[in-house]
Design an enzyme around this catalytic site. Structure first.
Site, PDB file in Angstrom:
ATOM      1  N   ASP A 159       0.859  -1.168   0.000  1.00  0.00           N
ATOM      2  CA  ASP A 159       0.000   0.000   0.000  1.00  0.00           C
ATOM      3  C   ASP A 159       0.906   1.232   0.000  1.00  0.00           C
ATOM      4  O   ASP A 159       2.090   1.153   0.330  1.00  0.00           O
ATOM      5  CB  ASP A 159      -0.901  -0.021   1.240  1.00  0.00           C
ATOM      6  CG  ASP A 159      -1.902   1.122   1.253  1.00  0.00           C
ATOM      7  OD1 ASP A 159      -2.516   1.391   0.204  1.00  0.00           O
ATOM      8  OD2 ASP A 159      -2.051   1.760   2.303  1.00  0.00           O
TER       9      ASP A 159
ATOM     10  N   ASP B 100      -0.318   5.118   0.778  1.00  0.00           N
ATOM     11  CA  ASP B 100      -0.634   6.081   1.828  1.00  0.00           C
ATOM     12  C   ASP B 100      -0.519   5.439   3.199  1.00  0.00           C
ATOM     13  O   ASP B 100      -1.197   4.454   3.498  1.00  0.00           O
ATOM     14  CB  ASP B 100      -2.055   6.634   1.637  1.00  0.00           C
ATOM     15  CG  ASP B 100      -2.176   7.503   0.400  1.00  0.00           C
ATOM     16  OD1 ASP B 100      -1.371   8.432   0.259  1.00  0.00           O
ATOM     17  OD2 ASP B 100      -3.065   7.234  -0.424  1.00  0.00           O
TER      18      ASP B 100
END
Length: 344
Positions: free
Chosen positions: A26, A28
């Site tokens: 991922d 963010d």
């Protein structure tokens, strides 16, 4: 661990970057926050990559194109190409293309990432509900997304046009804190229309399928900061996961995690890719769990930690005690005191 989920964090004698061929990362809250790199991310990813691990960046944020994301990563010191980036916009575009005729118009509520992904699938992005769209797709449009765009989506969805959402993350981490995510905007359209969208992004299967198709990963490790997207997505896909505590999930939330939200491994940041993970063992009394110098147990309605050592080992022991007892004691004041003793 099956449908019941994990009862304790897993262990590995070898570095995770050696055990798994691909890290599905991922962005963010894992690699960067507010556009700036998370501490230790750049160096850790460089070491993992140099050791032969393939790095793929998997994001529910549909705003930017893969080219833009790759350029940003490269600027931060994490060299990446567009094909290393998989977005929920791509997963949504594939989902739509499977359900509407080639060349169909699609009303876009969001950013350039959605438009590029739709064109890649031979679909035509449009801006108005009056353009006779065959579908509506909604993705994160950034802080400048106009309220009128949500109204445009509502007009089309209320008429019965099929509605798709890139993802339903309610929040997104930034440099100044936690901000509303695409899920908050989706809720506005849901309230206005009473309809439900088809969702492509994590934790749902379309995103996992898109990721595997584009990376060819054989032994993937999902790496994320969110229990309800990254970790649940790994659970749904039947693959292992590493939770890093650099984003939205804090230790208290981890202790309360339901089975589908329990990661295989837990670490403070991406340095966890480069190390082994200690096994969680049974305490000598048989009533608790031991990791490093810590022992954790549930006594009555209290979650108790005893001993000394690395705070991360103490957290792993606490997770084993809390998860085994299905949350018993997690909401007690003693749980907060146990975490405070570990420095959280």
């Amino acid at each position: 661990m099956g449908e019941q989920g994990r009862t304790s964090p897993g262990g590995s004698a070898r570095a995770l970057s050696e055990v798994y061929d691909t890290a599905l990362l991922d962005l963010d809250g894992v690699v960067y926050a507010g556009g700036e790199p998370v501490p230790h991310a750049v160096a850790s990813l460089g070491t993992a990559r140099d050791g032969g691990m393939h790095l793929a960046y998997v994001t529910n944020n549909a705003l930017r194109t893969p080219e833009a994301v790759a350029a940003h990563l490269t600027e931060l010191g994490v060299p990446a190409e567009a094909h290393d980036v998989i977005t929920s916009a791509q997963a949504a575009a594939r989902l739509i293309a499977e359900q509407v005729p080639p060349g169909s118009r699609v009303l876009v509520i969001g950013g350039e990432g959605l438009r590029v992904a739709l064109r890649e699938r031979g679909l035509e992005p449009v801006d108005s509900a009056d353009d006779d769209p065959a579908a509506v797709v909604q993705g994160y449009g950034g802080p400048e997304l106009a309220w009128g765009r949500l109204a445009e989506a509502s007009y089309a969805v209320a008429r019965g046009v099929p509605w798709f959402a890139s993802n339903t993350d309610l929040t997104i981490p930034g440099a100044r804190g936690i901000a509303p995510g695409n899920g908050a905007a989706v809720e506005a359209v849901r309230i206005a229309t009473g309809r439900e969208p088809q969702v492509a992004g994590k934790p749902l299967p379309p995103m996992h399928r898109e990721t595997i198709l584009r990376t060819g990963a054989e032994r993937p490790l999902v790496v994320g900061d969110r229990l309800d997207t990254d970790i649940e997505g790994a659970f749904n896909g039947g693959v292992d996961s590493l939770l890093v505590l650099t984003g939205v999930t804090d230790p208290a939330q981890l202790l309360r995690a339901e089975p589908r939200h329990r990661p295989t491994y837990v670490d403070e940041d991406l340095r966890g890719l480069l190390t082994g993970q200690p096994e969680v063992g049974s305490a000598g009394s048989g009533e608790g769990f031991a990791v490093g110098g810590w022992t954790a147990s549930v006594r009555g309605d209290a979650l108790v930690i005893e001993g000394d050592g690395r705070r991360l080992d103490g957290l792993r022991a606490l997770c084993a005690a809390a998860w085994t007892h299905a949350g018993d004691g997690v909401r007690s004041p003693e749980a907060g005191r146990a975490l405070a003793r570990l420095g959280w």
